[in-house]
Design an enzyme around this catalytic site. Structure first.
Site, short mmCIF file in Angstrom:
data_model
loop_
_atom_site.label_atom_id
_atom_site.label_comp_id
_atom_site.label_asym_id
_atom_site.label_seq_id
_atom_site.Cartn_x
_atom_site.Cartn_y
_atom_site.Cartn_z
N SER A 17 -9.55 1.60 3.14
CA SER A 17 -8.67 2.52 2.04
C SER A 17 -7.84 1.36 1.82
CB SER A 17 -8.28 3.55 3.05
OG SER A 17 -7.12 3.02 3.97
N SER A 58 -9.23 -0.58 7.45
CA SER A 58 -9.14 -0.52 6.21
C SER A 58 -8.32 -1.61 5.50
CB SER A 58 -7.87 0.55 6.05
OG SER A 58 -8.58 1.85 6.16
N LYS A 81 0.84 -1.28 -0.10
CA LYS A 81 0.05 0.10 -0.02
C LYS A 81 0.92 1.25 -0.12
CE LYS A 81 -3.81 1.91 2.80
NZ LYS A 81 -4.77 1.75 4.07
#
Lengths: 523, 169
Positions: free
Chosen positions: A166, A190, A76
């Site tokens: 996210s 997330s 990420k």
């Protein structure tokens, strides 16, 4: 070969059936083919090819480094990667090349894993859709599967299912088979939220078990690196590598055990499984409710003692999270001022003017929309009324969990989201705060209390939406291994399939197709 | 036929059925596990349980913009802040009398502290390279100790920078 698990690939490497460089190339090709998903912000092709070649050499000499040697992974884009752009999907950090790697990234590289690239997210990980980043929304790979297209009637070129967030890019990468492993982060859900909506295994470890050094902070007291894989066993292997005290993160704690090898089978009949009644929240979809019930049945039939329990403050958790998150965000985002790194405005009439203009240009509306309330909650006049009040409620939430576990319940089984992934057009009808309040309702209490929570995707053919959903397990702090063992058992019962994209059939034929889906069955 | 195809065929045969909003029941849905509640167990906090809503006056907007170094841009952002405060007001229905605020979940643990010894460093050059503007060994900032302009002028200042954003980023 892209459909294998890490365990299977690692074995194939050892037996010389596949070369790491061969696999790396397949992943890079797959990334190119699935570019429309917008899962990656940066692809580190050159570096990946070099790392894979080095892994080839180690296997040739018979000296591989461990279970992750040669395994392609994605990260990420809010974890620092040395000399590789790290953006947090924000204009603020566009072009930022950190001089160091996050501890978790470094540990994977040290194990010989091959970094494919950096994945897309909501700006600074603030969101639950992966729709609010500077590089555009991520698309859920399942939007392209034939059953979904038939049922939703959506043409994926005009509308598609969101990935959740996210860490949506990481989930999409693992689900679309371009990466075997991806790191996410989990502050309020997330990692688990997109894992559920994309049908991959997502693990939020106990707070402090895995180092946060190099993870660009959102809420320091809740952030944890998350692990996304295609099997529970793989997640356990990765946790075994990543866990441990880190001199660079004073909030890391000593792991209870070094060896993370999961047993191949466990006896669930000794377990007490709690069903927290407050997790039937208003708005829970019928589909999720029936799957929750179905999995409770599966456990009960196997002899586990399934019982209703209560976590009375659950409802207030999301409000508490909203206040604590905004306050810590306001403080964490103060570092972005344009002077030392990242975006710098051309405005130079004064230092304050430079700060204000830089932040005006660099942050999107969502980030500003959390910084401002955060500053409000921290004002002298509201500190007691909102910030300390939220910290008090936080203790009540943590105590709810502690009481249930001390009464002898081994783990909790709950939904992860209210429903399956909504379509993008539907999702963006409400603002980010409203969506986060809906989407994080079941996930953030775990972060409040710092507990471990693996998430297990459920069998797709049973779902009428043709989109994945997942259920989460929650256990007491440092019970990560036990939870993973149960999640692994569940995984074998529910048999989640790999994705099949429209052009996959021919590819499999080229592959020989034989390496797919061993030992899984549909109930 | 491979296993995956097998699964997908069964998924497709599901789609083959007429799909209406009338929700056909799969067999799973006929039996409901008695430990899983069938209906929601709570209701959202209602407006009449909450204290009066907070309005954010202009002088507070100004103060927050100076503190946060983030501008509201427009009335919509002020409304958004008011909504965020309203959402937080739901905390007040919870009785927290005598409850100690919780800062960290690790509060009951002795955390590891490393020895107070320099272990890395000497990387000034590397760090300076990340900055857009440096001179010798310094980060360069515009003149300090000048307060932000009044709100009206601030908007003009940021309007310019917005153009910059659109053109260059």
């Amino acid at each position: 070969m892209l459909r294998l698990t890490i365990r299977e690939v690692s074995l194939a490497f050892r037996e010389g059936r596949i070369l790491p460089s061969e696999l790396c190339q397949k992943c890079l090709d797959r990334i190119k083919k699935t570019r429309y998903l917008n899962a990656y912000i940066t692809v580190t092709e050159e570096q990946a090819v070099a790392q894979a070649a080095a892994a080839d050499e180690r296997f040739r000499r018979g000296t591989p480094k461990g279970p992750l040697d040669g395994i392609p992974f994605a990260v990420k884009d809010n974890f620092c990667t040395e000399n590789t752009e790290t953006t947090c999907a924000s204009k603020m950090l566009k072009g930022y090349r950190p001089p160091f790697s996050a501890t978790v990234v470094q540990k994977l590289l040290d194990q010989g894993a091959v970094l494919l690239g950096k994945t897309n997210l909501d700006e600074f990980a603030m969101g639950s859709g992966s729709t609010d980043g500077a590089f555009g929304p991520v698309r859920n790979p399942w939007s392209y599967s034939t059953p979904y297209r038939d049922r939703s009637g959506l043409d994926p070129d005009s509308d598609w299912a969101i990935t959740g967030g996210s860490s949506g890019g990481s989930a999409a990468a693992v689900a679309s088979l371009s990466s075997f492993l991806a790191l996410g982060s989990d502050t309020g859900g997330s990692t688990r939220n997109p894992a559920a909506l994309c049908g991959v295994v997502g693990l939020k470890p106990t707070y402090g078990l895995v180092s946060r050094h190099g993870l660009i902070p959102l809420v320091n007291s809740m952030d944890v690196p998350g692990i996304m894989t295609r099997s529970v066993h793989d997640a356990a292997t990765v946790l075994g590598v990543l866990q441990g005290q880190d001199a660079k993160d004073s909030t890391t704690i000593r792991p209870p055990m070094e060896n993370f090898h999961l047993p191949d089978d466990i006896d669930v009949s000794k377990l007490r499984i709690g069903i927290p009644k407050e997790y039937h929240a208003p708005g829970l979809s019928q589909e999720i409710l029936s799957q929750w019930s179905r999995v409770a049945d599966i456990l009960e039939r196997a002899g586990a003692r399934v019982e209703a329990v209560s976590l009375p403050h659950t409802q207030h958790s999301i409000v508490c999270y909203h206040v604590l998150c905004a306050a810590e965000v306001a403080s964490n985002m103060a570092r972005f001022d344009g002077l030392q790194y990242g975006h710098r405005s051309a405005e130079d009439s004064s230092t304050d003017a430079l700060y204000a203009a830089t932040r005006h240009e660099g942050f999107n509306g969502v980030v500003r929309g959390r910084i401002l309330p955060g500053n409000y909650f921290l004002l002298k006049r509201s500190y007691q009324r909102y910030f300390l009040k939220a910290q008090q409620v936080r203790r009540l939430i943590a105590q709810d969990f502690a009481q249930v576990f001390s009464a002898g319940v081994d783990l909790l089984l709950t939904p992860t989201t209210l429903s399956h992934a909504p379509s993008h057009a539907h999702f963006i009808q409400e603002d980010n705060r409203t969506r986060s309040a809906q989407e994080d309702v079941f996930t953030q209490p775990v972060n409040m209390a710092g507990l471990p929570s693996p998430l297990c995707p459920l069998s797709l053919p049973a779902l009428r939406s043709a989109l994945p959903i997942g259920l989460q397990l929650i256990g007491a702090a440092l019970q990560d291994r036990k939870l993973l063992a149960v999640a692994g058992w569940l995984e074998r019962q529910v048999a989640f399939p790999r994705i099949q994209l429209p052009w996959d059939t021919e590819e499999e034929e080229e592959d020989g197709g034989g390496l797919v889906e061993r030992g899984q069955r549909v109930l | 036929m491979s296993f995956v195809e097998d699964i997908l065929t069964s998924a497709q045969s599901l789609t083959g059925r007429r799909w209406t909003h009338g929700k056909p029941l799969s067999e799973d849905e006929n039996v409901h596990n008695s430990k899983v509640p069938q209906t929601p167990t709570w209701e959202p906090v209602s407006e009449n349980q909450l204290p009066p809503p907070t309005r954010v006056p202009l002088d507070l907007v100004d103060k927050l913009e100076r503190l946060a170094l983030v501008d509201f841009r427009n009335q919509e952002a002020v409304t958004r802040l008011e909504k965020a405060i309203r959402f937080a007001d739901q905390l007040h229905v919870v009785n927290t009398e005598g409850v100690e605020p919780m800062e960290s979940v690790l509060e009951d643990r002795a955390l590891h502290l490393r020895d107070d010894r320099v272990e890395e460093g000497d990387c000034a050059e590397q760090l300076l390279q990340l900055s857009k503007k440096t001179a010798e060994e310094y980060f360069v900032a515009p003149p300090g100790n000048i307060p932000l302009p009044e709100r009206g002028e601030r908007a003009t200042m940021l309007k310019d920078s917005k153009n910059w954003t659109e053109e260059t980023v």
